[in-house]
Enzyme design. Structure first.
Site, PDB file in Angstrom:
ATOM      1  N   ILE A  83       0.769  -1.153  -0.053  1.00 26.84           N
ATOM      2  CA  ILE A  83       0.086   0.153  -0.068  1.00 26.84           C
ATOM      3  C   ILE A  83       0.832   1.296  -0.237  1.00 26.84           C
ATOM      4  CG2 ILE A  83      -0.323  -0.161   2.490  1.00 26.84           C
ATOM      5  CD1 ILE A  83      -3.053   1.401   2.187  1.00 26.84           C
ATOM      6  N   ALA A  84       0.632   2.219  -1.013  1.00 25.42           N
ATOM      7  CA  ALA A  84       1.319   3.462  -1.065  1.00 25.42           C
ATOM      8  C   ALA A  84       0.910   4.487  -1.427  1.00 25.42           C
ATOM      9  CB  ALA A  84       2.720   3.210  -1.776  1.00 25.42           C
ATOM     10  N   GLU A 117       2.536  -7.420   7.008  1.00 22.92           N
ATOM     11  CA  GLU A 117       4.026  -7.045   7.851  1.00 22.92           C
ATOM     12  C   GLU A 117       4.256  -5.429   7.507  1.00 22.92           C
ATOM     13  OE1 GLU A 117       4.666  -9.509   4.995  1.00 22.92           O
ATOM     14  OE2 GLU A 117       4.185 -11.366   6.335  1.00 22.92           O
ATOM     15  N   ASN A 122       8.001   1.862  11.033  1.00 20.84           N
ATOM     16  CA  ASN A 122       7.149   2.482  10.262  1.00 20.84           C
ATOM     17  C   ASN A 122       5.669   2.846  11.007  1.00 20.84           C
ATOM     18  OD1 ASN A 122       5.498   3.601   8.359  1.00 20.84           O
ATOM     19  ND2 ASN A 122       5.818   2.078   6.757  1.00 20.84           N
ATOM     20  N   TYR A 129      -3.105   1.074  10.781  1.00 24.54           N
ATOM     21  CA  TYR A 129      -3.460  -0.419  10.653  1.00 24.54           C
ATOM     22  C   TYR A 129      -4.204  -0.408  12.143  1.00 24.54           C
ATOM     23  CZ  TYR A 129      -0.375  -1.227   6.933  1.00 24.54           C
ATOM     24  OH  TYR A 129       0.446  -0.991   5.656  1.00 24.54           O
TER      25      TYR A 129
END
Ligand SMILES: CC(C)(COP(=O)(O)OP(=O)(O)OC[C@H]1O[C@@H](n2cnc3c(N)ncnc32)[C@H](O)[C@@H]1OP(=O)(O)O)[C@@H](O)C(=O)NCCC(=O)NCCS
Length: 182
Positions: A83-84, A117, A122, A129
């Site tokens: 995801i970015a 993961e 981060n 999340y």
């Protein structure tokens, strides 16, 4: 995501991760992996018009890809593979749109749980999340080869009957902040 999206996806990937995927690996996910759900997020300038012609014109405005995500769903397990959001577009709830979409898709496909993961350093991604109730369930020591950083294994169970309502509430709050369609 289609094959023609890959150059822009790769550009965002290089700006987002120390070790980007190769364009070939995106090609594999898009064309060959039957368990992969690859998504791109595009933005469009907004027109303040409620007429039908205004809405038609709105759809014709040029779009720009600003983020992407990847999900694998196999035998009851949903796994967020990537995801970015482009650095210039972060902090505008777009990463949440991508995550929300993947969780919605996981629920629609009747997954039992979702895993991912994340680098131990981060904290931004971990906060995102945690907002969706992922919990840290393990640590893979030295998982990332570039700097030997640990990976945290995060898990979200869909077995709690209240989770769907919690997810629906988050989705409503998100829709109040960002206008988006699938
Ligand atoms: C992680 C990433 C996708 C978040 O996207 P984003 O669009 O910037 O995030 P959003 O604006 O949607 O924020 C959603 C939530 O993330 C968390 N968050 C976002 N930016 C944050 C920051 N600077 N610090 C702490 N938490 C933050 C918050 O919980 C936020 O919820 P809130 O708006 O209710 O506070 C983005 O930072 C990114 O592309 N990073 C590089 C790639 C990456 O690390 N991917 C994750 C791999 S595991």
């Amino acid at each position: 995501m289609t094959l023609s999206d890959i150059p822009r996806v790769y550009e965002i990937d290089q700006l987002s991760f120390p070790v980007p995927w190769t364009p070939q690996s995106y090609g594999y996910e898009v064309k060959e992996n039957p368990n992969a759900y690859m998504t791109v997020l595009e933005t469009r300038p907004t027109l303040k018009s409620s007429t039908w012609i205004g809405r038609l014109f709105q759809r014709a405005l040029p779009s720009q890809m600003v983020g992407y995500s990847g999900l694998w769903v196999i035998a009851g397990e949903a796994h967020i593979s990537t995801i970015a959001v482009h650095p210039e577009w972060r902090g505008k709830s777009l990463g949440e749109v991508l995550l929300n979409d993947m969780i919605g898709q996981s629920l629609a496909l009747e997954s039992e749980y979702c895993v991912l993961e994340v680098r131990a350093s981060n904290l931004t991604a971990q906060k995102l999340y945690e907002k969706y109730k992922f919990e840290m369930v393990g640590r893979r020591r030295g998982y990332y080869k570039d700097n030997a950083e640990d990976a945290l294994l995060m898990h979200l169970s869909f077995s709690d009957p209240d989770y769907r309502r919690y997810f629906a509430d988050l989705s409503t709050q998100l829709a109040a902040k960002v206008s988006y369609t699938r």
